[in-house]
Design an enzyme around this catalytic site. Structure first.
Site, PDB file in Angstrom:
ATOM      1  N   PHE A   1       0.862  -1.177   0.000  1.00 23.84           N
ATOM      2  CA  PHE A   1       0.000   0.000   0.000  1.00 23.84           C
ATOM      3  C   PHE A   1       0.909   1.242   0.000  1.00 23.84           C
ATOM      4  O   PHE A   1       1.878   1.293   0.765  1.00 23.84           O
ATOM      5  CB  PHE A   1      -0.907  -0.029   1.227  1.00 23.84           C
TER       6      PHE A   1
ATOM      7  N   ASP B   1       1.211  -4.616   9.046  1.00 17.30           N
ATOM      8  CA  ASP B   1       0.070  -3.736   8.803  1.00 17.30           C
ATOM      9  C   ASP B   1      -1.164  -4.634   8.664  1.00 17.30           C
ATOM     10  O   ASP B   1      -1.244  -5.459   7.743  1.00 17.30           O
ATOM     11  CB  ASP B   1       0.302  -2.906   7.524  1.00 17.30           C
TER      12      ASP B   1
ATOM     13  N   TYR C   1     -11.306   2.365   9.973  1.00 16.66           N
ATOM     14  CA  TYR C   1     -12.525   2.651   9.196  1.00 16.66           C
ATOM     15  C   TYR C   1     -12.865   1.584   8.171  1.00 16.66           C
ATOM     16  O   TYR C   1     -13.833   1.735   7.447  1.00 16.66           O
ATOM     17  CB  TYR C   1     -12.417   4.028   8.519  1.00 16.66           C
ATOM     18  N   LYS C   2     -12.058   0.522   8.088  1.00 14.95           N
ATOM     19  CA  LYS C   2     -12.343  -0.535   7.106  1.00 14.95           C
ATOM     20  C   LYS C   2     -13.243  -1.590   7.743  1.00 14.95           C
ATOM     21  O   LYS C   2     -14.392  -1.302   8.075  1.00 14.95           O
ATOM     22  CB  LYS C   2     -11.024  -1.100   6.570  1.00 14.95           C
TER      23      LYS C   2
ATOM     24  N   ARG D   1     -12.426  -4.904  -7.214  1.00 17.61           N
ATOM     25  CA  ARG D   1     -12.254  -5.478  -5.882  1.00 17.61           C
ATOM     26  C   ARG D   1     -13.584  -5.485  -5.142  1.00 17.61           C
ATOM     27  O   ARG D   1     -14.313  -4.489  -5.161  1.00 17.61           O
ATOM     28  CB  ARG D   1     -11.223  -4.597  -5.164  1.00 17.61           C
TER      29      ARG D   1
HETATM   30  C1  PLP Z   1      -6.136   1.576   4.209  1.00 18.11           C
HETATM   31  C2  PLP Z   1      -4.697   1.326   4.468  1.00 18.11           C
HETATM   32  C3  PLP Z   1      -3.927   2.285   5.108  1.00 18.11           C
HETATM   33  C4  PLP Z   1      -4.554   3.610   5.470  1.00 18.11           C
HETATM   34  O1  PLP Z   1      -3.706   4.523   5.998  1.00 18.11           O
HETATM   35  P1  PLP Z   1      -4.292   5.922   6.516  1.00 18.11           P
HETATM   36  O2  PLP Z   1      -3.178   6.529   7.207  1.00 18.11           O
HETATM   37  O3  PLP Z   1      -5.478   5.631   7.367  1.00 18.11           O
HETATM   38  O4  PLP Z   1      -4.745   6.684   5.310  1.00 18.11           O
HETATM   39  C5  PLP Z   1      -2.601   1.996   5.372  1.00 18.11           C
HETATM   40  N1  PLP Z   1      -2.078   0.801   5.017  1.00 18.11           N
HETATM   41  C6  PLP Z   1      -2.804  -0.136   4.369  1.00 18.11           C
HETATM   42  C7  PLP Z   1      -2.177  -1.437   4.004  1.00 18.11           C
HETATM   43  C8  PLP Z   1      -4.128   0.098   4.082  1.00 18.11           C
HETATM   44  O5  PLP Z   1      -4.845  -0.806   3.442  1.00 18.11           O
END
Ligand code: PLP
Length: 408
Positions: free
Chosen positions: A125, A195, A220-221, A367
């Site tokens: 990511f 992560d 938030y996911k 997705r």
């Molecule tokens: C959604 C996601 C993030 C989000 O990071 P934010 O700091 O909340 O924007 C980080 N890492 C991964 C792997 C994600 O899927």
């Protein structure tokens, strides 16, 4: 092939069926994007209203004590800990995933000044790559390297101090072997940061069993915390005394209300707080996490597997042009299913126009998040049916579906 009636029968027999009514899902929408923004728990509406009208509006600043705003980062952290197999005192809610990653990368790297290399995988990511490289640039002698996933184990060497891996890949849903890689890292003296953004609330996790020392994840996911809800951070208890946050803010101080000039870290996980917690987001996150506390969690993980298998089976039959890029083995994947298609963008837009909300990830991924708490088998059946109809009709070729928006 399974019929709609058979899918509906699976819903009728689903022990989690009652959970669905606890979420607000708009009429005419099949929501397959809870891996990007979880749906609204009905309870969060009342909690947010109470937090604003009563706690803020009437109790005002007294709420820090009387409504335990001050304890919320650790209280909600302890609940998330039970969800990911950690001890209650090992998780705290704070900041964003990106900021938490920064804190842990720098903290871990400083423990190993003789191993200045920070490694992650290419295609991770973006924020994980970008935060890790930015952190490396700040550290004396620090270097950063992104290596292809299939070569990642070669980087578990004596030059590497910190490795950042995303447990479940945001595009393909491919899952790393957490236990094996954690053991390898610890054997080689490397701090491995996981992560869990696409794992927490999606699949069974047992950080204690797998020996995980450091992790971060998103609120938030799958945890349904609401847009921009704060993230979480995990540090194994044995590191609490040695690991120091580089963001030495007053909320991580041993005694914030002594108002001392000098920073002195709080003894436990609270040292990873920085500034004043975002109370409203924390309270809606708590509402989202509470949905997991109330449900049978073994059923949640099992249902994720079954929803996926149903989607994959129907797709193999009815979507021959879509290439599934998610591993078939349930132990090697998360809780979303992804397909590669050259026209993924317009197909996704046309699908959303028909009420099936999935998402597109550049350059060619379609997705679909499979959230067991509020998604049913008939939803999956209908989504594949609508997608198959759309592809057969070619409707997605309409020019209005070609335009790109700011957020995909
Ligand atoms: C959604 C996601 C993030 C989000 O990071 P934010 O700091 O909340 O924007 C980080 N890492 C991964 C792997 C994600 O899927």
């Amino acid at each position: 092939m399974i019929s709609l009636a058979e899918a509906e029968a699976l819903d009728d027999a689903d022990p989690l069926r009652a959970q669905r009514a606890r979420f607000r899902l708009p009429e005419g929408v099949i929501y397959l994007d809870g891996n990007s923004l979880g749906a609204l728990p009905e309870a969060a509406v009342g909690i947010a209203r109470d937090a604003v009208e009563r706690q803020w509006g009437e109790d005002l600043i007294r709420s820090w004590n009387s409504n335990d705003w001050i304890g919320a980062p650790q209280r909600v952290g302890a609940k998330i800990a039970t969800l990911i197999g950690a001890k209650p005192n090992e998780v705290v809610v704070a900041d964003s995933t990106s900021v938490n990653l920064f804190k842990l990368v720098v903290a871990a790297a400083r423990l190993a000044p003789d191993r200045p290399r920070i490694v992650t995988e290419t295609g991770n990511f973006p924020t994980d790559l970008q935060i890790a490289s930015g952190a490396a640039a700040l550290l004396p002698g620090g270097s950063f390297e992104a290596v292809p996933t299939d070569e990642i184990e070669d980087a578990f060497d004596g030059r590497t101090g910190v490795i950042v891996l995303t447990h479940v890949h945001y595009k393909t849903a491919r899952r790393h072997d957490m236990a094996r890689l954690t053991a390898l890292a610890r054997e080689r003296g490397i701090r491995l940061i996981w992560d869990l953004s696409h794992s927490a609330g999606a699949i069974e996790l047992d950080l204690a069993r797998d020996g995980v020392e450091l992790a971060i994840g998103c609120g938030y996911k799958y945890l349904n915390g609401g847009p921009g809800a704060p993230a979480f951070l995990h540090v194994a208890e044995h590191l609490h005394g040695t690991l120091l946050s580089p963001l030495t803010g007053w909320m991580g101080h041993a005694a914030p209300f002594d108002f001392a000039d000098a920073y002195e870290p709080a003894p436990g996980i609270r040292r990873f707080l920085c500034g004043t917690p975002p109370v409203l987001g924390l309270l809606t996150l708590e509402a989202g996490v509470d949905e997991f506390m109330a449900a049978d969690r073994a059923e949640i993980w099992a249902k994720s597997v079954r929803l996926f298998d149903l989607f994959a089976m129907l797709a193999a039959d009815r979507l021959p042009d879509m290439e599934c890029v998610t591993p078939a083995d349930s132990r090697a994947r998360g809780s979303h299913i992804s397909f590669a298609h050259a026209d993924a963008w317009p197909i996704c837009q046309a699908l959303i126009a028909k009420g099936v909300i999935g998402d597109f990830r550049a350059p060619d991924i379609l997705r679909f998040g499979l959230t067991p708490l509020y998604l049913g088998y008939a939803d999956v059946w209908r989504a594949v049916d609508i997608l198959a109809g759309l592809i057969a009709s070619g409707e997605w070729r309409d020019p209005r579906y070609a335009e790109r928006r700011a957020v995909t």
